[in-house]
Design a protein around this motif. Structure first.
Motif, PDB file in Angstrom:
ATOM      1  N   SER A 318       0.804  -1.297  -0.021  1.00  0.00           N
ATOM      2  CA  SER A 318      -0.072   0.039   0.071  1.00  0.00           C
ATOM      3  C   SER A 318       0.803   1.262  -0.116  1.00  0.00           C
ATOM      4  O   SER A 318       0.465   2.320  -0.585  1.00  0.00           O
ATOM      5  N   GLN A 319       2.112   1.494   0.675  1.00  0.00           N
ATOM      6  CA  GLN A 319       2.832   2.313   0.739  1.00  0.00           C
ATOM      7  C   GLN A 319       3.549   2.554  -0.633  1.00  0.00           C
ATOM      8  O   GLN A 319       3.681   3.846  -1.231  1.00  0.00           O
ATOM      9  N   TYR A 320       3.756   1.538  -1.384  1.00  0.00           N
ATOM     10  CA  TYR A 320       4.414   1.498  -2.742  1.00  0.00           C
ATOM     11  C   TYR A 320       3.361   2.140  -3.687  1.00  0.00           C
ATOM     12  O   TYR A 320       3.476   3.049  -4.434  1.00  0.00           O
ATOM     13  N   LYS A 321       2.162   1.695  -3.615  1.00  0.00           N
ATOM     14  CA  LYS A 321       0.926   2.089  -4.478  1.00  0.00           C
ATOM     15  C   LYS A 321       0.924   3.554  -4.138  1.00  0.00           C
ATOM     16  O   LYS A 321       0.508   4.433  -5.199  1.00  0.00           O
ATOM     17  N   SER A 322       0.881   4.108  -3.042  1.00  0.00           N
ATOM     18  CA  SER A 322       0.276   5.479  -2.878  1.00  0.00           C
ATOM     19  C   SER A 322       1.424   6.515  -3.271  1.00  0.00           C
ATOM     20  O   SER A 322       1.189   7.601  -3.787  1.00  0.00           O
ATOM     21  N   THR A 323       2.864   5.959  -2.993  1.00  0.00           N
ATOM     22  CA  THR A 323       3.810   6.880  -3.490  1.00  0.00           C
ATOM     23  C   THR A 323       4.059   6.837  -5.051  1.00  0.00           C
ATOM     24  O   THR A 323       4.105   7.802  -5.681  1.00  0.00           O
ATOM     25  N   MET A 324       3.491   5.594  -5.539  1.00  0.00           N
ATOM     26  CA  MET A 324       3.425   5.542  -7.345  1.00  0.00           C
ATOM     27  C   MET A 324       2.328   6.759  -7.649  1.00  0.00           C
ATOM     28  O   MET A 324       2.731   7.442  -8.730  1.00  0.00           O
ATOM     29  N   PHE A 325       1.141   6.649  -7.043  1.00  0.00           N
ATOM     30  CA  PHE A 325       0.255   7.732  -7.536  1.00  0.00           C
ATOM     31  C   PHE A 325       0.571   9.127  -7.474  1.00  0.00           C
ATOM     32  O   PHE A 325       0.081   9.783  -8.315  1.00  0.00           O
ATOM     33  N   ARG A 326       1.463   9.246  -6.126  1.00  0.00           N
ATOM     34  CA  ARG A 326       1.741  10.831  -6.114  1.00  0.00           C
ATOM     35  C   ARG A 326       2.722  11.017  -7.279  1.00  0.00           C
ATOM     36  O   ARG A 326       2.768  12.325  -7.759  1.00  0.00           O
ATOM     37  N   ILE A 327       3.651  10.142  -7.660  1.00  0.00           N
ATOM     38  CA  ILE A 327       4.566  10.234  -8.704  1.00  0.00           C
ATOM     39  C   ILE A 327       4.143  10.600  -9.970  1.00  0.00           C
ATOM     40  O   ILE A 327       4.299  11.632 -10.635  1.00  0.00           O
ATOM     41  N   ASN A 328       3.311   9.791 -10.171  1.00  0.00           N
ATOM     42  CA  ASN A 328       2.467   9.727 -11.416  1.00  0.00           C
ATOM     43  C   ASN A 328       1.703  11.097 -11.599  1.00  0.00           C
ATOM     44  O   ASN A 328       1.645  11.689 -12.714  1.00  0.00           O
ATOM     45  N   LYS A 329       1.008  11.559 -10.425  1.00  0.00           N
ATOM     46  CA  LYS A 329       0.568  12.835 -10.447  1.00  0.00           C
ATOM     47  C   LYS A 329       1.328  14.076 -10.845  1.00  0.00           C
ATOM     48  O   LYS A 329       0.920  14.817 -11.776  1.00  0.00           O
ATOM     49  N   TYR A 330       2.465  14.198 -10.160  1.00  0.00           N
ATOM     50  CA  TYR A 330       3.397  15.092 -10.343  1.00  0.00           C
ATOM     51  C   TYR A 330       4.176  14.863 -12.071  1.00  0.00           C
ATOM     52  O   TYR A 330       4.501  16.133 -12.461  1.00  0.00           O
ATOM     53  N   LEU A 331       4.029  13.767 -12.434  1.00  0.00           N
ATOM     54  CA  LEU A 331       4.576  13.551 -13.585  1.00  0.00           C
ATOM     55  C   LEU A 331       3.904  14.452 -14.828  1.00  0.00           C
ATOM     56  O   LEU A 331       4.278  14.732 -15.825  1.00  0.00           O
ATOM     57  N   LYS A 332       2.436  14.194 -14.530  1.00  0.00           N
ATOM     58  CA  LYS A 332       1.588  14.807 -15.511  1.00  0.00           C
ATOM     59  C   LYS A 332       1.785  16.393 -15.485  1.00  0.00           C
ATOM     60  O   LYS A 332       1.678  16.909 -16.466  1.00  0.00           O
ATOM     61  N   GLU A 333       2.337  17.003 -14.308  1.00  0.00           N
ATOM     62  CA  GLU A 333       2.260  18.369 -14.184  1.00  0.00           C
ATOM     63  C   GLU A 333       3.721  18.720 -14.911  1.00  0.00           C
ATOM     64  O   GLU A 333       3.919  19.579 -15.652  1.00  0.00           O
ATOM     65  N   ILE A 334       4.680  17.852 -14.809  1.00  0.00           N
ATOM     66  CA  ILE A 334       6.089  18.000 -15.596  1.00  0.00           C
ATOM     67  C   ILE A 334       5.872  17.877 -17.040  1.00  0.00           C
ATOM     68  O   ILE A 334       6.494  18.612 -17.949  1.00  0.00           O
ATOM     69  N   ALA A 335       5.053  16.991 -17.581  1.00  0.00           N
ATOM     70  CA  ALA A 335       4.712  16.763 -19.088  1.00  0.00           C
ATOM     71  C   ALA A 335       4.025  17.989 -19.508  1.00  0.00           C
ATOM     72  O   ALA A 335       4.520  18.781 -20.569  1.00  0.00           O
TER      73      ALA A 335
END
Length: 402
Positions: A318-335
């Motif tokens: 669950s810790q891995y999934k929540s971290t991945m969710f946050r990272i993917n959210k910021y990657l969309k802003e970076i894009a």
């Protein structure tokens, strides 16, 4: 000799549906088995102890009643089989009949069987697989409006109806295939265990792989992401650096990055085993990888190489999934900052590494080995959505010779 008969109990409220139940008699001992089947009193033939389907009913109601008839006939047939079974063992009683009937019904419930498969996967620590099975079961239950279905009733018509329902919900072909293949795997397990007879219910539904939109980005986009000034935005910077680390390590998947241990890095070689396939991979340690690890060394736990799993927890998944969710959210802003139209996620780095490697004429066999694929066919799926500009350029070269 024991006997079983379907009975109808009218509702105590006028105009409401009554319920069907089963009456089991043995040695003058009478027991009743409740069901969830509801019909109106006008739809029951008391003399024949069976459902009567009036001709003037709407087609949808007729279909509903026919389904109940099938279920009642199935249950009565199963009860009669139980009576024969217990009579042969000389252990027949009304309580034994009901107990055995419920045991068999529970085993032959598709929902219950799927739940047992999911529980077994969790016991085997196959968390990701158990989650995919849960997702497929949840979708199928929504289609059924939480109404259970027996393994014996899983047929081609039902699965085609489910496929049509998914399409009506605008679910993509690959997601439809994903659900169907999981349900088929569970169904085949039940067949192997002898809980039902193989009827091939999935033979008319889509279980292939549809061509997906291109997920890879250009090499110049990777450079743009790398050179982006994200000072003062630590969450964005972490997302960018995890994306780059994946690219640097031949498109390492995020779950494999999360579980990298400091002990996996020895003598300039990073060694790890893929969570998905169990394949052992070895990567030469480069200065660009070291720079990222050094930058986040203070924020890492004692064991892990990267700052993904940091908190002591029994549920690392669950810790891995929540971290991945946050990272993917910021990657969309970076894009968005970089003007990249492809939806940017951690998975894009893996596709990009494969695509860029191919553009540099690296053989597919080498790309496949580098990514830890089980076969070159899997790698070809990654590369199937070749950039359209490359194809257009190839076409121009051909046309110049005309």
């Amino acid at each position: 000799m024991a006997s079983v008969k379907a009975k109808f109990r009218p509702s105590s409220i006028d105009g409401k549906e009554g319920s069907i139940y089963y009456q089991v008699i043995h040695n003058r001992v009478v027991r009743h088995i409740r069901t969830d089947y509801r019909i109106f009193e006008s739809e029951w033939n008391g003399k024949l102890s069976m459902i009567d389907i009036p001709t003037m009913l709407p087609a949808e109601r007729k279909h509903h009643l026919r389904l109940i008839v099938q279920q009642v006939n199935r249950d009565v047939g199963r009860l009669e089989s139980v009576i024969k079974e217990l009579s042969c063992k000389d252990s027949c009683s009304t309580d034994a009949i009901i107990s055995r009937f419920r045991e068999i019904s529970e085993l032959q419930s598709f929902y219950s069987f799927m739940e047992s498969v999911i529980a077994q996967l969790r016991r085997l620590n196959r968390e990701r697989t158990s989650e995919t099975y849960s997702a497929a079961l949840s979708s199928f239950m929504r289609f059924r409006r939480n109404k259970d279905v027996q393994l014996d009733d899983m047929d081609a018509d039902l699965m085609m109806e489910y496929e049509a329902w998914l399409k009506m919900k605008s679910v993509s072909l690959n997601t439809i295939s994903f659900y169907m293949r999981i349900l088929r795997a569970a169904y085949n397990r039940a067949v192997e265990k002898g809980l039902t007879v193989q009827k091939h219910p999935f033979k008319h539904v889509y279980t292939g792989m549809d061509k997906t939109p291109k997920r890879a980005i250009h090499f110049k986009d990777i450079k743009h992401i790398k050179e982006l000034n994200l000072s003062g935005k630590p969450h964005w910077e972490l997302a960018r650096d995890m994306f780059l680390f994946s690219f640097y390590t031949r498109g390492m998947s995020f779950i494999d990055m999360a579980y990298l241990k400091k002990s996996d890095l020895k003598n300039g070689i990073l060694s790890y085993r893929r969570h998905k396939t169990g394949q052992q991979l070895h990567i030469k340690w480069e200065s660009c990888m070291e720079a990222i690890v050094a930058q986040y060394a203070a924020g890492c736990s004692e064991d892990y190489l990267l700052p993904i799993l940091k908190l002591p927890s029994n549920n690392l998944r669950s810790q891995y999934k929540s971290t991945m969710f946050r990272i993917n959210k910021y990657l969309k802003e970076i894009a968005r900052l970089c003007g990249i139209t492809t939806p940017l996620t951690m998975y894009v780095s893996r596709h990009s590494w494969a695509s860029i490697a191919k553009s540099k004429n690296i053989p597919i066999s080498v790309i496949s080995e580098g990514m830890g694929h089980d076969s070159e066919e899997t790698t070809r799926i990654y590369l199937a959505s070749l950039d359209g500009s490359v194809i257009d350029k190839a076409n121009s070269i051909i046309l110049k010779d005309l």
